[in-house]
Write a protein that holds these residues in place. Structure first.
Motif, PDB file in Angstrom:
ATOM      1  N   ASP A  49       0.630  -1.029   0.168  1.00 23.49           N
ATOM      2  CA  ASP A  49      -0.319  -0.158   0.134  1.00 23.49           C
ATOM      3  C   ASP A  49       1.057   0.957   0.410  1.00 23.49           C
ATOM      4  N   TYR A  50       0.004   2.275  -0.881  1.00 27.11           N
ATOM      5  CA  TYR A  50       1.243   3.341  -1.243  1.00 27.11           C
ATOM      6  C   TYR A  50       1.164   4.373   0.123  1.00 27.11           C
ATOM      7  N   HIS A  51       0.304   4.864   0.471  1.00 28.93           N
ATOM      8  CA  HIS A  51      -0.181   5.295   1.732  1.00 28.93           C
ATOM      9  C   HIS A  51       0.643   4.876   3.332  1.00 28.93           C
ATOM     10  N   SER A  52       0.205   3.250   3.567  1.00 29.66           N
ATOM     11  CA  SER A  52       0.930   3.070   4.848  1.00 29.66           C
ATOM     12  C   SER A  52       2.693   2.571   4.965  1.00 29.66           C
ATOM     13  N   GLY A  53       2.105   1.326   3.350  1.00 30.18           N
ATOM     14  CA  GLY A  53       3.809   0.836   3.394  1.00 30.18           C
ATOM     15  C   GLY A  53       3.370  -0.513   4.023  1.00 30.18           C
ATOM     16  N   GLN A  54       2.223  -0.643   4.314  1.00 29.74           N
ATOM     17  CA  GLN A  54       1.851  -1.838   4.254  1.00 29.74           C
ATOM     18  C   GLN A  54       2.182  -3.649   3.469  1.00 29.74           C
ATOM     19  N   VAL A  55       3.094  -4.457   3.131  1.00 29.26           N
ATOM     20  CA  VAL A  55       3.283  -4.971   2.465  1.00 29.26           C
ATOM     21  C   VAL A  55       2.101  -6.365   2.864  1.00 29.26           C
ATOM     22  N   LEU A 252      -7.392   2.818  -2.634  1.00 30.32           N
ATOM     23  CA  LEU A 252      -6.821   2.219  -2.886  1.00 30.32           C
ATOM     24  C   LEU A 252      -5.627   2.360  -3.743  1.00 30.32           C
ATOM     25  N   ARG A 253      -4.951   3.015  -3.007  1.00 32.31           N
ATOM     26  CA  ARG A 253      -3.006   3.295  -3.997  1.00 32.31           C
ATOM     27  C   ARG A 253      -1.979   1.623  -4.146  1.00 32.31           C
ATOM     28  N   LEU A 254      -1.960   1.037  -5.062  1.00 40.01           N
ATOM     29  CA  LEU A 254      -0.947   0.278  -4.473  1.00 40.01           C
ATOM     30  C   LEU A 254       0.699   0.305  -5.286  1.00 40.01           C
ATOM     31  N   ILE A 255       1.449  -0.227  -5.332  1.00 40.44           N
ATOM     32  CA  ILE A 255       2.845  -0.122  -5.998  1.00 40.44           C
ATOM     33  C   ILE A 255       3.410  -2.380  -5.067  1.00 40.44           C
ATOM     34  N   ALA A 280      -8.353  -6.721  -4.584  1.00 40.88           N
ATOM     35  CA  ALA A 280      -9.575  -7.791  -4.454  1.00 40.88           C
ATOM     36  C   ALA A 280      -9.554  -8.472  -3.495  1.00 40.88           C
ATOM     37  N   ARG A 281      -8.630  -8.105  -2.385  1.00 39.93           N
ATOM     38  CA  ARG A 281      -8.313  -8.480  -1.520  1.00 39.93           C
ATOM     39  C   ARG A 281      -8.815  -7.162   0.105  1.00 39.93           C
ATOM     40  N   TYR A 282      -8.279  -6.338   0.076  1.00 43.83           N
ATOM     41  CA  TYR A 282      -8.227  -4.858   0.621  1.00 43.83           C
ATOM     42  C   TYR A 282      -8.694  -4.153   0.263  1.00 43.83           C
ATOM     43  N   VAL A 319      -7.344  -2.222   5.166  1.00 45.07           N
ATOM     44  CA  VAL A 319      -7.530  -3.348   6.056  1.00 45.07           C
ATOM     45  C   VAL A 319      -8.734  -4.193   4.709  1.00 45.07           C
ATOM     46  N   PRO A 320      -8.681  -5.612   5.311  1.00 45.60           N
ATOM     47  CA  PRO A 320      -9.146  -6.578   4.580  1.00 45.60           C
ATOM     48  C   PRO A 320     -10.770  -6.062   4.011  1.00 45.60           C
TER      49      PRO A 320
END
Length: 391
Positions: A49-55, A252-255, A280-282, A319-320
Motif C-alpha cells: 500500500d502506497y500510503h502506509s507501506g503495508q506489505v 487504494l493506491r498500490l505499488i 480484490a482482498r483489501y 484493511v481486508p
C-alpha cells in the motif's frame, strides 16, 4: 458359527474404521500442501500500500537482482527533487554531451550539442526509457555522470536501502549494479510524492522533434490496466523482464514490483496478477485527506488568535475487505500554542484506532505561520479584553 460371525463383524468394523480414517486424512494432507494465496513466475516480487507501506504480498523481496531500466526511477527521483528545490527548471535547456549521445540501448538518438528542455528530457526518460537523455540529465544536475551516480547511492543510503547499489543512471548492464523488489518499491513510493514524476510517468505517447520522433511509453499497463498511472519497465538478458508500477482504485493506491520475469509480457501479466490480488482482498479507509482542516487551535501572544490545524499526510489505513467497521479517529492537540508558530509546525496528532488498537498515527500541523505580537499589540489585546468585560 457364532465365533465366525463375531470375527467377521470385528474385521468389517476395523476395515470401516480404516476407511473413515483415510477419508479424514485427505483434507489434513491437503491443508499441509495448500498452495499460497498467490503465485508468480517473477524471481522476486512485492505488493504494498502506497500510503502506509503495508506489505500485502512478497516473494524473495530482499534478494539482490539486476534491475535494467527500472534504474531510471532513481534517476527521475533525483531529477524531481532538484526541480522541487528550484535547482533546475522545466524550461532549462539541456545540451547533449558527446558522452551522453554515445549511450546505446533505448534512446532518442541525441546528437552531440543537440538541445532539449529539462521537461522534454524527463519525458524521454519516463516514456521512451532513453539512456542518452538519462545521462544528459544526470550531467546537467551533477556535472558528470559519476557525480550523479554518487548522488544515487547517497539517496539509496538515506532511504535505508541495504540491497541496492548503482553504477550508472540508465540500467545498462554493469558490475555491482543491483536492487531488490522491496528497495525498488521504496524508490517508487518516494518518487510518487512529486507531481512532476506523476506527470511524466503517466504520459503514454509524445511527439518529439516537432513530431518527427514518436515516443511510446514502454509501460503498457497505462493502457491495459484501469487505474495504473505510473511506473517503469526494464529488460536486459541478465535482468530479464522487470516492472515497477502503481495503480489506484477507490482511494487504494498500490505499488507493485516484479523482477526477473522470464518471458516477454510476463512482467505485465504478473503485475496485473498482483494488482488484482490487492484490489480484490483489501480496501482503503480514508478518515482525512492530506492538508485537510481538522481543527482550529488558539494561539497565545500571536498576531492572530487562532490557526487552522491540518493533516501532514492522508489519514488512511488498509484493511481486508469488510474489515472497516469500528475504525475511529482520535485527535490530540498541543495544550498551549504560543507564538511564534511556523507553517508546518507539528501541533498535534491524529490517531486511527480499531477495538482499542492503534493502527496509524499522523501529525497535525499548522496550516500557516503566526508571528509573535509586539508588546503594543499585546497591550491592546489586554485593554480590549478589559473593556469587553466592563461593558
Amino acid at each position: 458359527m457364532l465365533k465366525k460371525a463375531t470375527s467377521m463383524l470385528v474385521t468389517l468394523t476395523l476395515l470401516f474404521g480404516l476407511l473413515i480414517s483415510a477419508a479424514w486424512a485427505g483434507p489434513e494432507k491437503l491443508a499441509e500442501d495448500k498452495k499460497p494465496a498467490l503465485e508468480t513466475s517473477a524471481e522476486a516480487a512485492i505488493l504494498l500500500d502506497y500510503h502506509s507501506g503495508q506489505v500485502m504480498f512478497s516473494k524473495n523481496a530482499d534478494k539482490r537482482l539486476p534491475m535494467a531500466s527500472v534504474t531510471k526511477l532513481m534517476t527521475m527521483l533525483l531529477a524531481c527533487e532538484a526541480e522541487a528545490k528550484g535547482e533546475v527548471k522545466l524550461n532549462d535547456v539541456i545540451t547533449a554531451s558527446e558522452h551522453a549521445a554515445g549511450m546505446g540501448g533505448s534512446q532518442i538518438y541525441l546528437e552531440p550539442g543537440e538541445e532539449f528542455t529539462f521537461q522534454e528530457m524527463m519525458i524521454a526518460i519516463a516514456t521512451g526509457s532513453a539512456n542518452d537523455a538519462s545521462v544528459a540529465v544526470a550531467e546537467h544536475i551533477a556535472g558528470s555522470e559519476e557525480a550523479f551516480v554518487q548522488m544515487m547511492n547517497d539517496k539509496a543510503e538515506e532511504l535505508g536501502l541495504n540491497n541496492t547499489h548503482f553504477t550508472n543512471p540508465t540500467g545498462l548492464p554493469a558490475e555491482n549494479h543491483y536492487t531488490s523488489a522491496a528497495d525498488m518499491a521504496v524508490i517508487l513510493r518516494e518518487a510518487l510524492k512529486y507531481p512532476l514524476f506523476r506527470k511524466v510517468s503517466g504520459i503514454y505517447e509524445y511527439d518529439l522533434r516537432d513530431g518527427e520522433f514518436k515516443l511510446w511509453n514502454t509501460n503498457k499497463l497505462l493502457k491495459w490496466y484501469r487505474g495504473c498511472d505510473a511506473g517503469k519497465t526494464g529488460w536486459t538478458s541478465e535482468a530479464k523482464y522487470c516492472l515497477a508500477a502503481s495503480a489506484e482504485r477507490d482511494n487504494l493506491r498500490l505499488i507493485s514490483v516484479v523482477l526477473g520475469c522470464p518471458q516477454p509480457k510476463t512482467h505485465f501479466q504478473e503485475t496485473i496478477k498482483l494488482f488484482n490480488f490487492g484490489f480484490a482482498r483489501y480496501q482503503a479507509v480514508v478518515l482525512a485527506k492530506k492538508a485537510e482542516k481538522i481543527k482550529t487551535a488558539a494561539v497565545e501572544k500571536g498576531m492572530v488568535d487562532s490557526i487552522d490545524v491540518v493533516t501532514a499526510e492522508q489519514v488512511s489505513v488498509v484493511v481486508p475487505r469488510g474489515g472497516d467497521k469500528d475504525i475511529k479517529g482520535k485527535i490530540k492537540l498541543t495544550p498551549r500554542l504560543v507564538a511564534p508558530v511556523e507553517k508546518g509546525q507539528v501541533v498535534g496528532e491524529y490517531t486511527v484506532v480499531k477495538d482499542g488498537k492503534e493502527l496509524k498515527k499522523v501529525n497535525l500541523v499548522a496550516a500557516a505561520g503566526v508571528a509573535k505580537a509586539s508588546p503594543f499589540r499585546l497591550m491592546g489585546k489586554v485593554m480590549n479584553k478589559v473593556y469587553s468585560m466592563n461593558k
